[in-house]
Design an enzyme around this catalytic site. Structure first.
Site, PDB file in Angstrom:
ATOM      1  N   SER A 144       0.849  -1.195   0.000  1.00  6.09           N
ATOM      2  CA  SER A 144       0.000   0.000   0.000  1.00  6.09           C
ATOM      3  C   SER A 144       0.880   1.239   0.000  1.00  6.09           C
ATOM      4  O   SER A 144       2.044   1.189   0.431  1.00  6.09           O
ATOM      5  CB  SER A 144      -0.867  -0.001   1.265  1.00  6.09           C
ATOM      6  N   TYR A 157      -3.968  -1.166  10.248  1.00  7.53           N
ATOM      7  CA  TYR A 157      -3.805  -1.315   8.793  1.00  7.53           C
ATOM      8  C   TYR A 157      -2.407  -0.877   8.349  1.00  7.53           C
ATOM      9  O   TYR A 157      -1.729  -1.575   7.583  1.00  7.53           O
ATOM     10  CB  TYR A 157      -4.879  -0.489   8.071  1.00  7.53           C
TER      11      TYR A 157
END
Ligand code: ADP
Length: 252
Positions: A144, A157
């Site tokens: 990410s 996350y």
């Protein structure tokens, strides 16, 4: 349809929706036989059915990537039935609403780490073992833009996606000499069901768009293009790379 992945066996986790669905469809359109793996049965079945309706080759496997026995079973079944696994796109992931660390429950933290971090570890543990048996392969992990920066409210996350980078680099170092290429794609904010849940508020959407110098969110297909390239022979010398598909967010 093109033939770049003709005769290749590809496993995509989290292929029921979003980025995983886009890569599963793209691999199938490039001639691959695709194992559509997801914990969500209806979505996974739909992706496989869509590939078959287009004339491609796919089968759905219901798998929770956080469970070793299920990942081991997925790899054994795909390799047993189709002979090998040429590519694994380890993409299954979960997210949480933005929550300060002081408010985040241990159970929520554990779940995000179990799927996003341990899931990638398990898929590489069993996927690499199969690739060693057959003499090679390619792995693409979904990291990410948040693998490289903090974001308020994202402790679980963000930590899990930083870990995907560490896992990618470590396995690249371990297996570079064994004909297994291992890379990660690092998407910015992509318009997927996961994100749409959080962007019903137009102000929030504007704030997310503003993070990206190109002035828009990305599409799952744009990430899929990069995943296919990383998995292809055209990227034969690309190994241990963290490739951003983030509209310039990482340049900020
Ligand atoms: P994105 O495509 O942006 O990563 P999505 O939420 O659209 O986000 O896709 C994530 C996919 O991962 C979903 O299809 C979801 O069902 C799947 N998934 C979530 N948890 C697991 C799990 N434990 N095992 C397998 N697949 C999972």
């Amino acid at each position: 349809m093109n033939a770049e992945f003709e005769g290749r066996v590809v496993v995509v986790t989290g292929a029921g929706t979003g980025i995983g669905q886009a890569t599963a469809l793209a691999f199938a359109r490039a001639g691959a036989r695709v194992a559509v793996a997801d914990v969500a049965e209806r979505e996974g079945q739909e992706t496989a059915a869509r590939i078959i309706a287009e004339g491609g080759s796919a089968r759905f496997f219901k798998v929770d990537v956080s469970r070793a026995v299920e990942v081991e079973g997925l790899v054994a079944q795909v390799a047993g039935d189709w002979g090998r696994i040429d590519v694994m796109h380890n993409n299954a992931g979960v997210t949480l609403p933005s929550t300060p660390i002081t408010e985040l429950s241990e159970a929520d933290f554990d779940r995000v780490i179990a799927v996003n971090q341990k899931g990638v570890w398990l898929c590489m543990k069993y996927g690499i073992a199969q690739m060693l048996r057959q003499g090679g392969g390619a792995i693409v992990n979904t990291a990410s833009a948040l693998s490289f920066r903090g974001r308020a409210g994202g402790s679980a996350y963000v930590a899990s996606k930083h870990a995907v980078v560490g896992l990618t680099k470590t396995c690249a170092v371990e297996y570079g000499g064994r004909n297994i290429r291992i890379n990660a794609v690092c998407p910015g904010m992509i318009r997927t069901p996961m994100l749409d849940d959080r962007t019903r508020d137009p102000d929030r959407e504007r704030r997310l768009v503003a993070l990206h110098p190109v002035g828009r969110l990305g599409t799952a297909e744009e990430v899929a293009d990069c995943v296919l390239w990383l998995a292809s022979d055209r990227a034969a010398f690309v190994h241990g790379a963290l490739v951003s598909v983030d509209g310039g967010w990482g340049a900020c």
